[in-house]
Design an enzyme around this catalytic site. Structure first.
Site, short mmCIF file in Angstrom:
data_model
loop_
_atom_site.label_atom_id
_atom_site.label_comp_id
_atom_site.label_asym_id
_atom_site.label_seq_id
_atom_site.Cartn_x
_atom_site.Cartn_y
_atom_site.Cartn_z
CB SER A 102 -10.64 -28.70 -75.02
OG SER A 102 -10.05 -29.71 -75.79
CE1 TYR B 161 -14.25 -32.14 -73.39
CE2 TYR B 161 -12.64 -32.23 -75.17
CZ TYR B 161 -12.96 -31.93 -73.86
OH TYR B 161 -12.00 -31.43 -73.01
N1 LIG Z 1 -6.72 -33.75 -69.41
C1 LIG Z 1 -6.65 -33.19 -70.62
O1 LIG Z 1 -5.80 -33.55 -71.45
C2 LIG Z 1 -7.59 -32.07 -70.98
C3 LIG Z 1 -7.40 -31.46 -72.24
C4 LIG Z 1 -8.27 -30.43 -72.60
C5 LIG Z 1 -9.26 -30.01 -71.74
N2 LIG Z 1 -9.42 -30.63 -70.53
C6 LIG Z 1 -10.49 -30.15 -69.66
O2 LIG Z 1 -9.93 -29.88 -68.39
C7 LIG Z 1 -10.89 -30.14 -67.37
C8 LIG Z 1 -10.32 -31.10 -66.35
O3 LIG Z 1 -9.96 -32.31 -67.03
P1 LIG Z 1 -9.33 -33.56 -66.29
O4 LIG Z 1 -8.37 -34.17 -67.24
O5 LIG Z 1 -8.91 -33.19 -64.92
O6 LIG Z 1 -10.61 -34.51 -66.26
P2 LIG Z 1 -11.25 -35.37 -65.05
O7 LIG Z 1 -12.34 -36.17 -65.66
O8 LIG Z 1 -10.17 -36.10 -64.34
O9 LIG Z 1 -11.84 -34.27 -64.09
C9 LIG Z 1 -13.12 -33.73 -64.24
C10 LIG Z 1 -13.87 -33.88 -62.94
O10 LIG Z 1 -15.15 -33.32 -63.12
C11 LIG Z 1 -16.10 -34.14 -62.49
N3 LIG Z 1 -17.37 -34.01 -63.17
C12 LIG Z 1 -17.69 -34.46 -64.41
N4 LIG Z 1 -18.98 -34.17 -64.68
C13 LIG Z 1 -19.46 -33.53 -63.59
C14 LIG Z 1 -20.72 -32.98 -63.26
N5 LIG Z 1 -21.76 -33.06 -64.11
N6 LIG Z 1 -20.87 -32.37 -62.07
C15 LIG Z 1 -19.84 -32.28 -61.19
N7 LIG Z 1 -18.62 -32.81 -61.44
C16 LIG Z 1 -18.44 -33.41 -62.64
C17 LIG Z 1 -15.56 -35.55 -62.60
O11 LIG Z 1 -16.06 -36.39 -61.58
C18 LIG Z 1 -14.05 -35.34 -62.52
O12 LIG Z 1 -13.57 -35.56 -61.21
C19 LIG Z 1 -12.13 -30.65 -68.09
O13 LIG Z 1 -13.00 -29.56 -68.29
C20 LIG Z 1 -11.60 -31.14 -69.41
O14 LIG Z 1 -12.58 -31.12 -70.41
C21 LIG Z 1 -8.60 -31.65 -70.14
#
Ligand SMILES: NC(=O)c1ccc[n+]([C@@H]2O[C@H](COP(=O)([O-])OP(=O)(O)OC[C@H]3O[C@@H](n4cnc5c(N)ncnc54)[C@H](O)[C@@H]3O)[C@@H](O)[C@H]2O)c1
Length: 325
Positions: free
Chosen positions: A127, A152
């Site tokens: 991130s 985080y």
């Molecule tokens: N969206 C953003 O702007 C952004 C920015 C930086 C980093 N990220 C990272 O990208 C990745 C995806 O993000 P996203 O926006 O799609 O988020 P999201 O929350 O929509 O997707 C994450 C998925 O992981 C699942 N999950 C969470 N904890 C879990 C666990 N313990 N076991 C199994 N499944 C689990 C959730 O149910 C969810 O469907 C994440 O790692 C997030 O930290 C996202």
């Protein structure tokens, strides 16, 4: 290729799954479908994948050691894309254990699975938050990132360190992707663009933190998925000199936008004015993000470029259709 994709019911994961299936990969999607935000949205994303040839799904929590060992006890994965995590900076202030379980213990289980299977490549989500309060702009992968300002962010930086240790010890390539504020259709209801859209349409006030004095490098989802696939297909080489096959890249639009300009962009797409409630900075937040994408360009010949107005228009179109407004 046979690919394990964690977070398959998530925002980014479901888009990545679509792209993998479209090019003929076999995908095992894994997700816990937890209720951090409306699980109905996760199930709706999943429904679009289920039934497509090549897709299977397993519901499992990353922190479940035996469950994760079972997943890796099956047929070998060529590659693993690990996107499941407890996301969100602000929630980490109130729910630290969710981050410890999913992002640290869970990531450890992913690494162990990749080690036992000797997968060809692990690509995982880091991130932009790892840059903390850094003031040197744009943020580059060579900058020091030793001062995270939320658990985080610390958990994502820890993932990069853990991945390096495994790449070094067990010689399997890992690539961490530092995503910069991702937005688009099927996006997350806990993120500002989603909250703003809902509130503006409902005629309710929106919370504008740091009195609007913030900048974000907003990155459109299709640019993120393109970057993920390109990076997936180019693992770091196994060098005979002994360097760990380890890479970290920023994926951002490299065009920071002022928060108030971002709100104006949503207002234009909705044809409606926001009621702004100006508030102080929130704990754990950073004032600005801005990605250098030179390293990504050099490695895979691609950088995000979708203009904000175009991406927001697509998000709003999806939002109105999905929520029937
Ligand atoms: N969206 C953003 O702007 C952004 C920015 C930086 C980093 N990220 C990272 O990208 C990745 C995806 O993000 P996203 O926006 O799609 O988020 P999201 O929350 O929509 O997707 C994450 C998925 O992981 C699942 N999950 C969470 N904890 C879990 C666990 N313990 N076991 C199994 N499944 C689990 C959730 O149910 C969810 O469907 C994440 O790692 C997030 O930290 C996202």
């Amino acid at each position: 290729m046979h690919i394990l994709l964690t977070g398959a019911a998530g925002f980014i994961g479901s888009h990545v799954a679509e792209r993998l299936l479209a090019r003929g990969d076999q995908v095992l999607g894994l997700d816990s479908l937890n209720d951090y935000y409306d699980p109905a949205l996760k199930r709706a994303r999943l429904q679009r994948l289920q039934g497509q040839p090549g897709f299977r799904f397993v519901q499992c929590d990353l922190a479940d050691r035996a469950g994760m060992a079972d997943v890796f006890a099956g047929p070998r994965f060529d590659r693993v894309i690990h996107l499941a995590a407890q996301a969100g900076v602000r929630y980490s202030i109130t729910h630290p254990h969710a981050y410890l379980d999913a992002n640290l213990t869970g990531f450890g289980h992913i690494l162990e699975g990749c080690r036992t299977q000797q997968v060809d490549h692990l690509v995982y989500a880091s991130s932009s938050s790892v840059y903390g309060g850094n003031t040197k702009m744009p943020f580059a992968e060579t900058d020091a990132v030793d001062h995270p300002v939320s658990l985080y962010a610390a958990s994502k930086k820890a993932n990069e360190l853990m991945a390096h240790a495994y790449s070094h010890l067990y010689r399997f390539p890992t690539t961490g992707l530092r995503f910069f504020t991702v937005y688009g259709p099927w996006g997350r209801p806990d993120m500002a663009y989603h909250l703003f859209t809902r509130a503006i349409l409902a005629g309710e006030p929106i919370a504008v933190f740091n009195h609007g004095d913030m900048q974000r490098d907003f990155t459109y989802i299709d640019d993120i998925t393109e970057g993920v696939l390109r990076v997936l297909d180019k693992p770091a080489p196994l060098s005979s000199a002994g360097a760990a096959p380890y890479r970290v890249f920023n994926i951002g639009n490299s065009e920071p936008v002022q928060l108030l300009d971002f709100i104006a962009c949503i207002e234009r797409a909705l044809g409606k004015t926001a009621i702004k409630q100006l508030l102080p900075m929130q704990a754990g937040d950073v004032p600005a993000t801005y990605a250098s994408t030179q390293a990504l360009q050099d490695w895979v010949g691609f950088v995000p470029s979708t203009p904000l107005a175009q991406g927001i228009a697509r998000f709003v179109h999806w939002y109105c259709g999905y929520y029937g407004v």
